[in-house]
Design an enzyme around this catalytic site. Structure first.
Site, mmCIF file in Angstrom:
data_model
loop_
_atom_site.group_PDB
_atom_site.id
_atom_site.type_symbol
_atom_site.label_atom_id
_atom_site.label_comp_id
_atom_site.label_asym_id
_atom_site.label_seq_id
_atom_site.Cartn_x
_atom_site.Cartn_y
_atom_site.Cartn_z
ATOM 1 N N TYR A 42 0.843 -1.192 0.000
ATOM 2 C CA TYR A 42 0.000 0.000 0.000
ATOM 3 C C TYR A 42 0.881 1.246 0.000
ATOM 4 C CZ TYR A 42 -3.501 3.390 1.633
ATOM 5 O OH TYR A 42 -4.320 4.478 1.764
ATOM 6 N N LYS A 123 11.009 30.026 23.156
ATOM 7 C CA LYS A 123 10.972 28.665 23.670
ATOM 8 C C LYS A 123 9.524 28.223 23.548
ATOM 9 C CE LYS A 123 12.608 25.663 27.312
ATOM 10 N NZ LYS A 123 11.580 24.651 27.155
ATOM 11 N N ARG A 144 10.918 12.932 21.170
ATOM 12 C CA ARG A 144 12.191 12.999 21.884
ATOM 13 C C ARG A 144 12.386 11.767 22.780
ATOM 14 N NH1 ARG A 144 13.751 15.288 26.899
ATOM 15 N NH2 ARG A 144 15.991 15.580 26.924
HETATM 16 S S1 IVH Z 1 17.034 23.833 21.505
HETATM 17 C C1 IVH Z 1 20.323 21.015 22.490
HETATM 18 N N1 IVH Z 1 15.246 25.642 20.958
HETATM 19 O O1 IVH Z 1 12.847 22.847 25.067
HETATM 20 C C2 IVH Z 1 19.286 22.044 22.516
HETATM 21 N N2 IVH Z 1 14.593 23.831 22.332
HETATM 22 O O2 IVH Z 1 14.304 22.189 27.518
HETATM 23 C C3 IVH Z 1 17.985 21.463 22.286
HETATM 24 N N3 IVH Z 1 12.266 23.885 23.023
HETATM 25 O O3 IVH Z 1 13.358 19.462 24.400
HETATM 26 C C4 IVH Z 1 16.867 22.339 22.386
HETATM 27 N N4 IVH Z 1 11.728 25.718 21.978
HETATM 28 O O4 IVH Z 1 11.483 20.605 23.167
HETATM 29 C C5 IVH Z 1 15.500 24.505 21.605
HETATM 30 N N5 IVH Z 1 13.761 27.311 20.352
HETATM 31 C C6 IVH Z 1 14.018 26.172 20.988
HETATM 32 C C7 IVH Z 1 13.028 25.499 21.735
HETATM 33 C C8 IVH Z 1 13.364 24.324 22.396
HETATM 34 C C9 IVH Z 1 11.291 24.738 22.744
HETATM 35 C C10 IVH Z 1 12.124 22.695 23.884
HETATM 36 C C11 IVH Z 1 12.598 21.435 23.263
HETATM 37 C C12 IVH Z 1 13.563 20.822 24.237
HETATM 38 C C13 IVH Z 1 13.270 21.580 25.470
HETATM 39 C C14 IVH Z 1 14.537 21.678 26.280
#
Ligand code: IVH
Length: 675
Positions: A42, A123, A144
Site C-alpha cells: 500500500y 521557547k 524525543r
Molecule cells: S534547543 C540542544 N530551541 O525545550 C538544545 N529547544 O528544555 C535542544 N524547546 O526538548 C533544544 N523551543 O522541546 C530549543 N527554540 C528552541 C526550543 C526548544 C522549545 C524545547 C525542546 C527541548 C526543550 C529543552
C-alpha cells in the site's frame, strides 16, 4: 528553476489508475476490514503517487489520497533510536544567571568569545520532534522520548501541514534531521475543546498535552482532526548539509520548505538578544501559541562544538524562562505524604484552579517551617504561582479563613512510628524502613523508567504487593512467583507472566541505572553514571573508600559519605546480595574511562594557567577522550598537566613520581599521538 514539465497522457492515466486503486484498497481496509495487500505494498502505491505528483504538480486533485493527509492507523508505537541524542536545556528565570552563563561561555572560549554572536528564539511550549529527511523524503518522525530513543510518530506527523513530505529543490541533502517543536495554536485548542465539551468528553488541560496526545495517537485520521503546527529550532545528524552557524542553518531549513520560528528569532550581540527577550515577553499574550521563555544560543557552529555539552544539556545554549503567572484559590485540606526517603511532606489540596496553562489541585508545602512562614491554614485563600514546568507554589495567604493552625504530627501518618528529625534538616522523617509508604515509594522509584524500567509494574500493582506483604523489601521483587502474582485481584495469568518477564529483563540494566534505582541518598542519575563509569560493578564499588570516591572530580564529600554509609549498611548490602543471588547482573557498558579513547583508563589533573584552552575546555577534552578527572594530587592520579606557574601540585606530583606533561604534549596525546 525549470518549470515542471506538462504531464504526458501516460502519466495522467497512471495517476488516475493509482488514485482509483488506492481508493479501492482504502475501502477494503476501512469499510470491509478485508485488505488484500500488505501495508508495504500500500505504501509503495502511495509513494509512487507522491513521486508522480512531485514531478507533475498539476496532476494533484483535491481528492487525491496524498491530499487526504491521514494514512492508516498503526497498531502500536514503535520505539526508534535517534542518530544523535536529543538533549535538553539548562534554564533560568533570572537575568543575572543569563549573564553568568554568558560569562561562563566567555570563560570557556577564552579570547575567541569576543566575536561571538548569539541567536535568540522563542521557547515553544509544545512537544519536541525530530523529522528525518532522507534524500529529501520524510523518512520518519520521532518524538524525543528519553533523548536516546523516542516513538515513531510518522503516521500522525504526516497530518501536520508545516511538515513537508518532500523538501523543496532539486538537490536535497542526503540526510537532514530537523528538530523542532510541535505546538497547537490557542485558536485550534479552543476549537478542539469546544467540540469535546459538546460531545460531553473530558477537556484537554492545555495545548501542550493536546499536542502530545495527538502525536501519539495510533489512528492518523483522528489526529488529522486536531490541527498541529511545527516549527524547527535545530538539527540532528546531517549529510550533505552545511551551515556555519545556527541562523544560517535555520534559513537553509526554511528554504528547504520546513517552517522555523522565523521572524520571532534574531541573531545579535548579547545586548540585542536580551532586548529581544524583553520584547517577546511583552508580546507573549499576543502570540498565537504558548511560549514559555526564550532560548539563547551561541550562533557559530564551530564555537558550539568547542563548548560541547554537560551531562544532558549543551553548554552553548540556555533557556531564559518567562516569569511565573499567578492565581488565587482556597485550601480545602492539608495532607501528609511519606516519600521514598521517609520524608514527611505536607501538601495543600486546593480548589482546582487554572494557572499558566494547567489546572492545579495540589500544592506542596515542603515542611513545617514553610507552613509557619506562610501561616497557611485550611480554609484560607492563597496566592499561587506557577511557571512552566516548575512545580506550583503558594506565595502568600490573601484571606484568613478562620481555621485552626496546622500541627505537624509526631508520628508517621502511615505506620505510626515516631518521626525523627536530623539536626541540620527541617524535614521530619519516618525512620521505619518497612513503612508501607516508604517501601511503596522505593519500589516505584526502583521500577521507574529512568531506573530499572520494569514493564507492567504500575502504581496499583506496587500498592497491592506492599499491602499483601508479598514485598517487604526491594529484593523481594526478584523472588516473586507466577502463583503469588496470579493470586492478586485483577491479575490474570498473562499479566502475571508479563510482570515476571519485565522483572527478568530488568536484571541486566546498566549498573548506573541499578545504583540510581536503589535510591541511595544524594545519588541521582548523574552521580550514578559517574560512579558506574569509575567502578563498573558492585564488587569493585564495595572496595571504594571515602578518599577514592572524593577523588572523582564530580563527587563531593556529602555524596561520598552517603555512598560509604550505604556500603557499610549491612542490611542494604544484604538486599543487594539477595538480588544478585536472584540473578541481578548489571550490564557494564564499556565505561568511558576504559573505552578506546586516546586517554582511556588514565586519570588527569590540570594546574597553572593554560595557554591554548580554558581549564573547563581541558577537562571536557579529557572526558571526551576517554580519560578521567581527579580533584587532587594523590596516588590515584596518572598525569598532571602543567601550564604556567604550576605551584604546589607540581611539587607533590614530582614527589609521588607522577607523570607530568606540558600543555602542548597533552594536546598531542589527545590527538592520539604518543606522550
Ligand atoms: S534547543 C540542544 N530551541 O525545550 C538544545 N529547544 O528544555 C535542544 N524547546 O526538548 C533544544 N523551543 O522541546 C530549543 N527554540 C528552541 C526550543 C526548544 C522549545 C524545547 C525542546 C527541548 C526543550 C529543552
Amino acid at each position: 528553476m525549470t518549470p515542471p514539465r506538462k504531464p504526458s497522457a501516460k502519466s495522467a492515466a497512471r495517476h488516475r489508475e493509482l488514485v482509483a486503486e488506492i481508493a479501492r484498497h482504502d475501502e477494503l481496509y476501512y469499510q470491509e476490514d478485508a485488505p488484500v495487500i500488505s501495508d508495504a505494498e500500500y505504501d509503495a502505491l502511495l509513494r509512487e503517487l507522491e513521486e508522480l505528483e512531485a514531478a507533475h504538480p498539476s496532476l494533484v486533485t483535491p481528492d487525491s489520497p496524498t491530499q487526504r493527509v491521514a494514512g492508516r492507523p498503526v497498531s502500536s508505537l514503535t520505539p526508534r533510536e535517534h542518530r544523535r541524542p536529543m538533549l535538553s536545556l539548562s534554564n533560568t528565570y533570572s537575568r543575572e544567571e543569563v549573564l553568568e552563563w554568558f560569562d561562563s561561555v566567555r570563560d570557556f572560549l577564552g579570547d575567541s568569545a569576543d566575536a561571538a554572536l548569539f541567536h535568540i528564539e522563542p521557547k515553544l511550549d509544545g512537544v519536541a520532534l525530530e523529522l528525518v529527511y532522507e534524500a529529501g523524503r520524510l523518512a520518519c518522525a520521532i518524538t524525543r522520548g528519553d533523548g536516546r530513543t523516542g516513538d515513531d510518530v510518522t503516521h500522525t506527523v504526516r497530518t501536520i501541514g508545516d511538515v513537508p513530505r518532500r523538501l523543496t529543490g532539486d538537490d536535497p541533502p542526503v540526510l537532514l534531521e530537523v528538530r523542532g517543536e510541535v505546538v497547537m495554536t490557542h485558536a485550534n485548542f479552543a476549537v478542539v475543546n469546544t467540540a469535546r465539551e459538546e460531545a460531553g468528553e473530558e477537556l484537554f488541560i492545555n495545548p501542550r498535552n493536546l499536542a502530545s496526545g495527538t502525536l501519539k495517537m495510533l489512528d492518523p485520521r483522528v489526529a488529522a482532526t486536531r490541527p498541529l503546527d511545527f516549527m524547527a529550532y535545530g538539527l540532528g545528524a546531517c549529510d550533505g548539509f552545511a551551515a556555519r552557524g545556527h541562523a544560517e542553518a535555520m534559513e537553509a531549513v526554511e528554504a528547504l520548505g520546513v517552517r522555523t520560528t522565523g521572524d520571532l528569532s534574531l541573531r545579535g550581540t548579547l545586548e540585542e538578544v536580551l532586548a529581544h527577550h524583553d520584547d517577546l515577553l511583552s508580546r507573549r499574550g499576543d502570540l498565537p501559541f504558548d511560549v514559555d521563555g526564550t532560548v539563547i544560543k551561541v550562533d557559530d557552529h564551530a564555537l558550539q562544538s568547542r563548548l560541547g555539552e554537560r551531562s544532558r544539556s549543551p553548554r552553548w545554549a540556555i533557556a531564559f524562562k518567562f516569569p511565573a503567572q499567578t492565581a488565587t484559590s482556597v485550601v480545602r485540606e492539608i495532607q501528609l505524604q511519606v516519600g521514598r526517603t521517609g520524608a514527611i511532606t505536607p501538601k495543600a489540596v486546593i480548589e482546582p484552579t487554572y494557572v499558566a496553562g494547567v489546572t492545579i489541585e495540589h500544592v506542596t508545602l515542603h515542611n513545617k517551617d514553610e507552613i509557619e512562614r506562610l501561616g497557611v491554614k485550611v480554609g484560607d485563600r492563597v496566592l499561587l504561582e506557577r511557571a512552566g514546568d516548575v512545580i506550583p507554589k503558594i506565595l502568600q495567604v490573601t484571606e484568613d479563613g478562620g481555621g485552626e493552625p496546622f500541627v505537624m504530627p509526631d508520628r508517621c501518618p502511615v505506620c505510626d512510628t515516631p518521626v525523627v528529625q536530623d539536626s541540620e534538616e527541617v524535614v521530619v522523617r519516618c525512620p521505619n524502613p518497612a513503612c508501607p509508604a516508604v517501601l511503596a515509594r522505593r519500589i516505584e522509584h526502583f521500577v521507574s523508567r529512568a531506573a530499572m524500567d520494569v514493564e507492567g509494574m504500575g502504581g496499583k500493582l506496587v500498592a497491592q504487593l506492599v499491602d499483601t506483604g508479598l514485598v517487604t523489601r526491594l529484593a523481594d521483587l526478584y523472588t516473586l512467583t507466577q502463583e503469588q502474582l496470579e493470586e492478586l485481584p485483577r491479575m490474570g495469568e498473562t499479566s502475571a507472566r508479563n510482570v515476571l518477564a519485565g522483572l527478568e529483563a530488568s536484571k541486566t540494566r546498566p549498573f548506573a541505572r541499578v545504583l540510581f534505582g536503589l535510591g541511595i541518598r544524594h545519588v541521582g542519575q548523574h552521580v550514578a553514571e559517574v560512579v558506574a563509569d569509575r567502578w563498573g560493578g558492585f564488587e569493585a564499588l564495595r572496595g571504594a573508600s571515602q578518599e577514592a570516591l572524593e577523588d572523582v572530580a564530580e563527587i563531593g564529600p556529602t555524596v561520598a559519605s552517603s555512598l560509604v554509609a550505604w556500603l557499610q549498611d549491612e542490611d542494604e548490602q544484604a538486599q543487594v546480595d539477595r538480588m544478585i543471588e536472584a540473578g541481578l547482573a548489571p550490564a557494564t557498558p564499556a565505561p568511558a574511562a576504559t573505552g578506546d579513547g586516546p586517554l582511556a583508563g588514565r586519570s588527569f589533573l590540570f594546574t597553572g594557567k593554560l595557554e591554548r584552552m580554558s581549564r573547563r575546555e581541558a577537562n571536557e577534552m579529557v572526558k571526551a577522550a576517554g580519560g578521567r578527572l581527579v580533584s587532587g594530587v594523590s596516588k590515584n592520579l596518572d598525569v598532571l598537566v602543567v601550564g604556567e606557574k604550576p605551584g604546589s601540585k607540581l611539587k607533590k606530583a614530582q614527589e609521588l613520581g607522577i607523570e607530568v606533561l606540558e600543555e602542548e604534549a597533552f594536546l598531542e596525546l589527545v590527538r592520539g599521538g604518543d606522550s
